[in-house]
Design a protein around this motif. Structure first.
Motif, short mmCIF file in Angstrom:
data_model
loop_
_atom_site.label_atom_id
_atom_site.label_comp_id
_atom_site.label_asym_id
_atom_site.label_seq_id
_atom_site.Cartn_x
_atom_site.Cartn_y
_atom_site.Cartn_z
N SER A 290 -2.92 -9.61 3.56
CA SER A 290 -2.36 -9.47 2.21
C SER A 290 -2.51 -10.78 1.45
CB SER A 290 -0.89 -9.07 2.28
OG SER A 290 -0.74 -7.80 2.87
N GLY B 161 -5.19 -1.58 6.86
CA GLY B 161 -5.74 -1.67 5.51
C GLY B 161 -7.23 -1.95 5.47
N LEU C 8 -1.44 -7.79 8.88
CA LEU C 8 -1.28 -7.30 7.51
C LEU C 8 -0.71 -8.39 6.60
CD1 LEU C 8 -1.84 -4.64 5.99
CD2 LEU C 8 0.59 -4.11 6.21
N LYS D 5 3.24 -1.98 3.95
CA LYS D 5 2.01 -1.18 3.90
C LYS D 5 1.98 -0.32 2.63
CE LYS D 5 -1.84 0.32 5.81
NZ LYS D 5 -2.34 1.30 4.88
N PHE E 231 1.02 -2.71 -0.02
CA PHE E 231 -0.39 -3.07 0.20
C PHE E 231 -1.31 -1.97 -0.36
CE2 PHE E 231 -4.34 -3.05 2.57
CZ PHE E 231 -4.65 -4.39 2.73
N ASP E 232 -0.95 -0.71 -0.10
CA ASP E 232 -1.79 0.41 -0.53
C ASP E 232 -1.91 0.51 -2.04
OD1 ASP E 232 -2.32 1.07 2.08
OD2 ASP E 232 -0.80 2.64 2.21
#
Length: 597
Positions: free
Chosen positions: A121, A47, A117, A91, A94-95
């Protein structure tokens, strides 16, 4: 020794990020491209989108690799396989910026990638909540009033991992960011330096380190890895520290070794020329960059600053409309539109767009500084001070904010305060004559005339962009009844004006000729006095004085008064000030008496 890129084999039980080695040699660009493509993928997985974009752009500027040389993806470890489902789901969350949700599903994961991550986050969740709270009111928010509540917990957890030596390069980077956010600058620098040793190809760590370096001395004591990435870092930090000659030399070296197609390097060179006020060169490079990369938004606010300075309304209007079509909700776009309205003297509307930029990114330096300028135009000094203080909070190296604060306190007639801020601006830009002239004016108001003379002299020595230093120095000599020195300054001022063919304010030119006419008259040098008096007749404000002096000279000549031979005309000048040898060398900041509010 050729640059190399190796993936360290890992055992099934150890979840290790591939260790990327990177030598200082540029001779093997293929290996460098492999490294860049690999790190672009690794940062994207975590990320770290800006680092990924930087690496991808740099890789794109190098020749394409044949199929046989393309690297396979890094091997998947046992821990990666166990955390794969949770990582893939997190993920995805997260995106779409659902950071709390991503962290929830990553809790308990053991692989390095999933753990990073998870922590990242949590960090971004705290930052998002802090920003949401901050932008509700862009009023007088003091530093530390709104905090990222997650930072202390993250520091405790990452500190334990760090002591146990369980953090990889990405983990060290995040730990450094957390320390910086907590204002633990020394510890943050140490961790970022460690991160560059462990993972030298991660641009984000270098960039964070760059933001913490305040001067060249500090840079000398850093133990940095001997890698080709260090050259990019040094070029960037030299630009930030206003060491523009060194920065341009570094960027030229990078172009020579094979990065000539890099839009990043071209834009940095344009920014460097902007910083030394070589406006024509910077505009030319930005225009060329726009042809190569027409949808680029980065650094376009800097381009708009140049168009603003040149009062190029139509070009600035086109740029604003063009960026609006590309992405109207980017901070750079808002700043460009703000500059457009400012050029049209619609300062309220300009300030509104700078505020919009800050709602999108409260830590965007340029917007705070530009908003301060707009408040100054609107005579709202308290709001201007607040905006400039925010700019300094974001970046203490921003000389424009220090200079803006000096101007604001000058309007408020608080000379000790404005002296302090002008001194800070001068320390950041020792070769900028505007800072020195402002300092000199300040010292004059405080009746510290020796320091004022130093400032005006140094402003001339470093290359006076506004052609005002010599006039102010001459007036100071006048005030101190140092007539010969005043005359020398006026003579040099006139020589400079006529040699560059510049259109100047008639007031100062007429002031110079009037003083010289009177000076030569007192010295009984009739020819010189007559020449200067005739020049005075060309200006409205000195015409009558010039005519009166010419009549007096004619009268004295008719009476048989002979010109003096005892007092020589002050046409001699120090060698360092000869017309063809104007000193423009780099100088260190003046060692003036320290005055703080």
């Amino acid at each position: 020794m050729a640059a190399s890129s190796t993936v360290v084999p890992v055992v099934a039980t150890a979840a290790v990020v591939p260790v990327l080695s990177s030598s200082a040699d540029f001779s093997n660009l293929r290996e460098i491209k492999k490294q860049l493509l690999l790190i672009a993928g690794l940062t994207r997985e975590r990320g770290l989108l800006h680092s990924s974009k930087w690496s991808a752009e740099l890789a794109f500027s190098l020749p394409a690799l044949p199929l046989s040389e393309l690297q396979p993806p890094p091997p998947v470890t046992e821990e990666d396989a166990q955390d794969m489902d949770a990582y893939t789901l997190a993920k995805a969350y997260f995106d779409v910026k659902e950071y709390d949700r991503a962290a929830h599903f990553l809790h308990g994961c053991n692989s390095k990638k999933a753990y990073f991550l998870y922590m990242y986050s949590r960090y971004l969740s705290g930052e998002k909540k802090k920003d949401d709270e901050t932008v509700d009111s862009l009023g007088p928010l003091e530093k530390g009033q709104v905090k990222n509540e997650a930072l202390r917990e993250l520091r405790v957890e990452l500190s334990k991992k760090h002591q146990a030596r369980e953090l990889d390069g990405f983990g060290l980077y995040l730990y450094g960011v957390v320390l910086r956010k907590l204002d633990l600058v020394k510890e943050a620098i140490d961790v970022f330096v460690e991160a560059t040793h462990v993972l030298p190809l991660h641009w984000g760590a270098w960039l964070e380190l760059c933001n913490l370096i305040t001067d060249k001395e500090m840079l000398k004591f850093l133990s940095l890895p001997d890698t080709w990435m260090k050259e990019f870092f040094l070029a960037h930090i030299y630009t930030e520290l206003q060491l523009i000659e060194e920065a341009l030399q570094k960027y030229q070296n990078l172009i020579d070794v094979g990065f000539s197609k890099s839009s990043y390097i071209v834009s940095q060179i344009a920014v460097a020329y902007h910083n030394i006020r070589d406006i024509d060169k910077a505009l030319s490079i930005f225009n060329e960059l726009r042809k190569q990369d027409p949808y680029r938004i980065e650094n376009m606010d800097t381009f708009s600053n140049l168009l603003y300075v040149r009062s190029m309304k139509s070009e600035l209007s086109y740029l604003a409309h063009n960026l609006c079509e590309i992405d109207k909700y980017r901070v750079e776009t808002c700043c460009v539109i703000g500059n457009y309205y400012s050029l049209r003297s619609q300062h309220e509307k300009a300030a509104l767009y700078f505020q919009r930029a800050l709602k999108l990114n409260p830590r965007y330096l340029g917007a705070w500084t530009l908003m301060g300028h707009e408040y100054m135009e609107m005579k709202n000094t308290s709001a201007a001070i607040q905006a400039y203080r925010h700019a300094i909070e974001v970046n203490k190296r921003d000389y424009r904010a220090w200079y803006g604060l000096g101007q604001t306190y000058e309007i408020l007639k608080m000379p000790f305060y404005c002296l302090y801020y002008y001194r800070r601006a001068h320390q950041l830009r020792p070769n900028d004559s505007r800072m020195l002239v402002a300092l000199g004016e300040c010292y004059e108001k405080l009746n510290q005339l020796v320091e004022a003379k130093k400032c005006y002299w140094r402003a001339y020595a470093v290359g006076d962009v506004e052609k005002m230093a010599l006039v102010k120095l001459a007036k100071l000599h006048e005030q101190l009844t140092e007539s010969e020195q005043a005359a020398q300054c006026y003579i040099k001022y006139i020589q400079d004006i006529y040699s560059c063919g510049e259109i100047v304010e008639h007031l100062e030119e007429s002031t110079a000729f009037r003083y010289l006419a009177q000076y030569y008259f007192k010295c009984k040098l009739w020819d010189e006095a007559s020449t200067c008096a005739q020049k005075c007749c060309a200006f409205n404000d000195t015409r009558e004085e010039g005519k009166a002096l010419l009549r007096q000279i004619l009268q004295l000549r008719n009476q048989g008064e002979t010109p003096s031979t005892e007092m020589p005309a002050p046409f001699f000048l120090p060698a360092s000030l000869s017309a063809n040898n104007t000193p423009t060398r780099r100088v260190s900041p003046l060692n003036l008496s320290s005055v703080t509010p």
